[in-house]
Design a protein around this motif. Structure first.
Motif, PDB file in Angstrom:
ATOM      1  N   SER A 109      55.038 -31.765  41.672  1.00  0.00           N
ATOM      2  CA  SER A 109      53.648 -31.442  41.319  1.00  0.00           C
ATOM      3  C   SER A 109      52.823 -32.581  41.365  1.00  0.00           C
ATOM      4  N   TYR A 110      53.232 -33.834  41.289  1.00  0.00           N
ATOM      5  CA  TYR A 110      52.533 -35.172  41.653  1.00  0.00           C
ATOM      6  C   TYR A 110      52.308 -35.016  42.891  1.00  0.00           C
ATOM      7  N   LEU A 111      53.189 -34.969  43.860  1.00  0.00           N
ATOM      8  CA  LEU A 111      52.699 -35.036  45.245  1.00  0.00           C
ATOM      9  C   LEU A 111      52.016 -34.055  45.815  1.00  0.00           C
ATOM     10  N   ILE A 112      51.980 -33.018  45.280  1.00  0.00           N
ATOM     11  CA  ILE A 112      50.632 -31.778  45.561  1.00  0.00           C
ATOM     12  C   ILE A 112      49.579 -32.277  45.318  1.00  0.00           C
ATOM     13  N   LYS A 113      49.306 -33.045  43.930  1.00  0.00           N
ATOM     14  CA  LYS A 113      47.960 -33.500  43.561  1.00  0.00           C
ATOM     15  C   LYS A 113      47.642 -34.345  44.148  1.00  0.00           C
ATOM     16  N   GLN A 114      48.541 -35.297  44.940  1.00  0.00           N
ATOM     17  CA  GLN A 114      47.943 -36.324  45.657  1.00  0.00           C
ATOM     18  C   GLN A 114      47.579 -35.854  47.310  1.00  0.00           C
ATOM     19  N   GLY A 115      47.803 -34.626  47.446  1.00  0.00           N
ATOM     20  CA  GLY A 115      47.599 -34.125  48.756  1.00  0.00           C
ATOM     21  C   GLY A 115      48.907 -34.229  49.696  1.00  0.00           C
ATOM     22  N   THR A 116      50.065 -34.576  49.226  1.00  0.00           N
ATOM     23  CA  THR A 116      51.200 -34.520  50.070  1.00  0.00           C
ATOM     24  C   THR A 116      51.967 -33.404  49.487  1.00  0.00           C
ATOM     25  N   LYS A 117      52.096 -32.473  50.273  1.00  0.00           N
ATOM     26  CA  LYS A 117      52.848 -31.098  50.232  1.00  0.00           C
ATOM     27  C   LYS A 117      54.173 -31.117  51.081  1.00  0.00           C
ATOM     28  N   LEU A 118      55.404 -31.117  50.345  1.00  0.00           N
ATOM     29  CA  LEU A 118      56.511 -31.222  50.947  1.00  0.00           C
ATOM     30  C   LEU A 118      57.381 -30.181  50.508  1.00  0.00           C
ATOM     31  N   GLU A 119      58.715 -29.784  51.414  1.00  0.00           N
ATOM     32  CA  GLU A 119      59.603 -28.895  50.936  1.00  0.00           C
ATOM     33  C   GLU A 119      60.714 -29.953  50.425  1.00  0.00           C
ATOM     34  N   LEU A 120      61.605 -29.370  49.504  1.00  0.00           N
ATOM     35  CA  LEU A 120      62.702 -30.060  48.907  1.00  0.00           C
ATOM     36  C   LEU A 120      63.380 -30.848  49.897  1.00  0.00           C
ATOM     37  N   ASN A 121      63.680 -30.130  50.992  1.00  0.00           N
ATOM     38  CA  ASN A 121      64.625 -30.573  52.053  1.00  0.00           C
ATOM     39  C   ASN A 121      63.986 -31.602  53.173  1.00  0.00           C
ATOM     40  N   ASP A 122      62.589 -31.868  52.809  1.00  0.00           N
ATOM     41  CA  ASP A 122      62.113 -33.116  53.412  1.00  0.00           C
ATOM     42  C   ASP A 122      62.155 -34.359  52.828  1.00  0.00           C
ATOM     43  N   ILE A 123      62.879 -34.419  51.663  1.00  0.00           N
ATOM     44  CA  ILE A 123      62.846 -35.510  50.652  1.00  0.00           C
ATOM     45  C   ILE A 123      64.181 -35.830  50.781  1.00  0.00           C
ATOM     46  N   ARG A 124      64.653 -37.119  50.809  1.00  0.00           N
ATOM     47  CA  ARG A 124      66.064 -37.752  50.665  1.00  0.00           C
ATOM     48  C   ARG A 124      65.883 -38.173  49.057  1.00  0.00           C
ATOM     49  N   TRP A 125      66.778 -37.589  48.330  1.00  0.00           N
ATOM     50  CA  TRP A 125      67.001 -37.896  46.868  1.00  0.00           C
ATOM     51  C   TRP A 125      68.166 -38.823  46.423  1.00  0.00           C
ATOM     52  N   VAL A 126      67.561 -39.903  45.485  1.00  0.00           N
ATOM     53  CA  VAL A 126      68.550 -40.763  45.121  1.00  0.00           C
ATOM     54  C   VAL A 126      68.658 -40.790  43.703  1.00  0.00           C
ATOM     55  N   LEU A 127      69.794 -40.783  43.262  1.00  0.00           N
ATOM     56  CA  LEU A 127      69.818 -40.525  41.746  1.00  0.00           C
ATOM     57  C   LEU A 127      70.960 -41.957  40.942  1.00  0.00           C
ATOM     58  N   SER A 128      69.962 -42.464  40.448  1.00  0.00           N
ATOM     59  CA  SER A 128      70.864 -43.847  39.944  1.00  0.00           C
ATOM     60  C   SER A 128      71.924 -43.658  38.791  1.00  0.00           C
ATOM     61  N   VAL A 129      73.089 -44.478  38.938  1.00  0.00           N
ATOM     62  CA  VAL A 129      74.051 -44.117  37.809  1.00  0.00           C
ATOM     63  C   VAL A 129      74.536 -45.612  37.624  1.00  0.00           C
ATOM     64  N   PRO A 130      75.286 -45.883  36.395  1.00  0.00           N
ATOM     65  CA  PRO A 130      75.795 -47.128  36.359  1.00  0.00           C
ATOM     66  C   PRO A 130      77.097 -47.394  37.120  1.00  0.00           C
ATOM     67  N   ALA A 131      77.322 -48.714  37.306  1.00  0.00           N
ATOM     68  CA  ALA A 131      78.138 -48.966  38.145  1.00  0.00           C
ATOM     69  C   ALA A 131      79.863 -48.819  37.639  1.00  0.00           C
ATOM     70  N   ILE A 132      79.465 -48.998  36.128  1.00  0.00           N
ATOM     71  CA  ILE A 132      80.789 -49.007  35.117  1.00  0.00           C
ATOM     72  C   ILE A 132      81.195 -47.557  35.117  1.00  0.00           C
ATOM     73  N   TRP A 133      80.473 -46.612  35.448  1.00  0.00           N
ATOM     74  CA  TRP A 133      80.844 -45.021  35.366  1.00  0.00           C
ATOM     75  C   TRP A 133      81.917 -44.809  35.948  1.00  0.00           C
ATOM     76  N   THR A 134      82.823 -43.826  35.576  1.00  0.00           N
ATOM     77  CA  THR A 134      83.961 -43.475  36.276  1.00  0.00           C
ATOM     78  C   THR A 134      83.582 -42.436  37.636  1.00  0.00           C
ATOM     79  N   ASP A 135      84.451 -42.297  38.492  1.00  0.00           N
ATOM     80  CA  ASP A 135      84.191 -41.293  39.448  1.00  0.00           C
ATOM     81  C   ASP A 135      83.642 -40.076  39.003  1.00  0.00           C
ATOM     82  N   ILE A 136      84.343 -39.582  38.082  1.00  0.00           N
ATOM     83  CA  ILE A 136      84.044 -38.135  37.423  1.00  0.00           C
ATOM     84  C   ILE A 136      82.832 -37.982  36.662  1.00  0.00           C
ATOM     85  N   SER A 137      82.396 -39.093  36.216  1.00  0.00           N
ATOM     86  CA  SER A 137      80.864 -38.995  35.716  1.00  0.00           C
ATOM     87  C   SER A 137      79.681 -39.025  36.819  1.00  0.00           C
ATOM     88  N   LYS A 138      80.081 -39.850  37.750  1.00  0.00           N
ATOM     89  CA  LYS A 138      79.219 -39.742  38.959  1.00  0.00           C
ATOM     90  C   LYS A 138      79.022 -38.417  39.452  1.00  0.00           C
TER      91      LYS A 138
END
Length: 576
Positions: free
Chosen positions: A139-168
């Motif tokens: 919604s923020y991108l649309i308000k700024q005049g940048t309309k993109l599809e979901l697949n136009d975006i590379r998404w990054v999700l940050s997680v703690p390094a000390i988490w187990t692989d199963i939590s990641k």
């Protein structure tokens, strides 16, 4: 899975224990202006009229478990719901990220209780929270005049390094459920994101550095101490030629983030007015309770070693009403009759507290942080290290900064500009350059559960069983990778497994252990990471499958090939 190379924008979501937020940057601007990173400027704290670059990690759902609101909006709306005594018609979750750290047996069936004790699948709570931030960004991108599809975006999700692989993996599944393609999704380790951020940050934005110091010099070694709301997350990096970073020690950390001090503050109030008063305040006067915590959040950052008195705004009217109603005396009288009568003075709606009383609230948490740093410095590969970089929201705390400087006088303590955003903005940079980490250190020993022939010289009698006329050992640990191994990115370790006739799918169970040489997957220090299901294309004959376990990335992955034909097999890793 290979990443989709055709992206226009990188968007990172920093899903924190206390606060969450997002940031993004355009692909075309990264090459020449990598620090042109945009963050949402309009999270509004409501009654406090605070404008924040992050919003509280809290989720409000209606009676049908459908999304209502997230962040400050959820916090303030639920406070009104409590005033109207309608909370039984809603689900309210806050500060729930730590449940993935505390449970080693994370599964899709894991339940999470809301603030009133009503249960809900944890995966749904995380999914709806990620959805809220994803939708807010779109919604923020649309308000700024940048309309993109979901697949136009590379998404990054940050997680703690000390988490187990199963939590990641759990976080990845949560993001995929909101419509983010697996090929458009990266997980980024939080202290690594902060380290990358510091690499790009101009030296005048790094406080505490020596003249002539630069993060970009090959051979530079430093420790990143990421102090968030829930955890302290520590990693050690060395700058390599070509701009890459090498991890020198396995990531360590613990439950000693800023919320631990919040808990001590609540205990202080309980000693004054009693637990029942605080419980009623939280259940029936939530807005006042939230204001209490928000004001303490500011105090946490500003209290100094030399302070004598600290002023804190409190919901005096609410506390006074509750004391008169349930203790039959006003709030001032309750303080005078407490053990803190000489330490706390009320003036209007503010309390002036002896700074020594408040500083003691930090003692245990700071001691745990210092111990983690000390243990890391004692590791063989970190003994020559003399630079400590403090990042994360809790690193804004002056008491923490001074304690680290005092405890480690031979180390230079560096704090980047706006350390609370270092993980978020570093995660954006990681999305553009995910190969920046050249190697990592394995936190666990990884292996597969298997049933070898029983060897009395090795195996315990209690694991012996008979199968097809052969005595075997059940729950044996077939080690694939040992703890503390240096793993270049994309390291592939091969194992061969035989199939049986007329079996078109085989299953492997993946385990991790804190030990270097575990013997059984049933040992207390072993835990299951999940199941690997492999589809066999031709089950009319026995086959040899070559499984390649891929280590060194932020997540474990694998490939499977039929040895005779060279055909790739479909393989799926699932949480239990």
């Amino acid at each position: 899975m290979a990443m989709n190379p055709n992206y226009i924008l990188v968007a990172a979501i920093d899903f924190g224990t206390t606060y969450s937020g997002y940031a993004f940057s355009m692909r075309h601007s990264f090459k020449n202006q990598p620090m042109t990173i945009h963050t949402n400027q309009c999270w509004n704290a409501g009654s406090q009229q605070l404008i924040s670059l992050k919003t509280p990690t809290c989720l409000l759902l209606d009676a049908n478990k459908q999304f209502d609101s997230f962040g400050y909006e959820a916090e303030n709306k639920y406070a009104e719901i409590v005033m109207e005594k309608e909370q039984h018609n809603y689900y309210y979750f806050h500060r729930f990220k730590m449940c993935l750290h505390k449970h080693k047996d994370v599964s899709m069936e894991l339940l999470l209780e809301d603030i009133t004790g009503k249960p809900m699948p944890t995966i749904d709570v995380f999914t709806l929270s990620i959805m809220a931030m994803k939708d807010h960004l779109m919604s923020y991108l649309i308000k700024q005049g940048t309309k993109l599809e979901l697949n136009d975006i590379r998404w990054v999700l940050s997680v703690p390094a000390i988490w187990t692989d199963i939590s990641k993996q759990f976080m990845r599944e949560s993001a995929v459920k909101v419509g983010i393609s697996k090929s458009n999704l990266l997980l980024c380790l939080e202290p690594e994101a902060a380290s990358i951020y510091c690499q790009y940050l101009p030296t005048d934005k790094l406080t505490g550095i020596e003249p002539g110091f630069t993060m970009a010099k090959p051979g530079t070694k430093y420790m990143i101490v990421d102090l968030g709301g829930g955890t302290a997350d520590i990693t050690v990096h060395e700058k390599m030629l070509g701009g890459h970073l090498k991890e020198l020690c396995r990531a360590t950390g613990g439950d000693c983030g800023g919320t631990c001090v919040d808990a001590e503050y609540i205990q202080l109030l309980i000693k004054i007015v009693g637990a029942p008063i605080l419980k009623i305040m939280k259940q029936e006067y939530l807005e006042s309770y939230l204001d209490l915590l928000r004001d303490f959040e500011t105090t946490k950052r500003t209290i100094k070693p030399g302070s004598k008195k600290v002023r804190i705004v409190i919901p005096f009217s609410t506390l006074n009403t509750l004391c008169e109603m349930h203790l039959k005396e006003n709030f001032r009288s309750v303080i005078k009759s407490s053990s803190f009568s000489d330490s706390i003075v009320i003036r209007g709606d503010k309390v002036h507290i002896d700074a020594n009383v408040l500083r003691k609230l930090f003692d245990k948490t700071i001691a745990n942080i210092l111990l983690l740093i000390k243990e890391t410095l004692q590791m063989e590969s970190a003994r020559s290290l003399n630079k400590i970089i403090l990042v994360g929201g809790f690193s804004n705390c002056v008491l923490v900064q001074e304690a680290v400087r005092r405890e480690f006088p031979n180390c230079t303590v560096i704090i980047p500009f706006d350390p609370g955003l270092s993980v978020l903005q570093g995660a954006v940079l990681f999305g553009h350059k995910s190969d920046v980490i050249s190697s990592r250190i394995s936190r666990f020993t990884y292996g597969i559960s298997f049933n070898p022939k029983f060897d009395p010289a090795i195996h315990d009698e209690k694991y012996r069983f008979l199968s097809d006329g052969v005595w075997r050992c059940k729950n044996a640990f077939d080690k694939i990778l040992e703890k503390d191994s240096v793993i270049p990115i994309g390291t592939v370790i091969h194992r061969k497994y035989n199939t049986k006739i007329n079996v078109n799918k085989i299953g492997l169970k993946l385990f991790a252990s804190e030990q270097h040489n575990p013997v059984y997957t049933a040992d207390d220090d072993c835990f299951s990471l999940g199941n690997i299901g492999i589809d066999v294309s031709d089950s009319s004959r026995c086959q040899v499958l070559e499984v390649g376990f891929i280590f060194g990335n932020t997540e474990l992955s694998l490939t499977v090939i039929e040895a005779a034909s060279g055909n790739k097999c479909m393989a799926q890793f699932t949480l239990e």
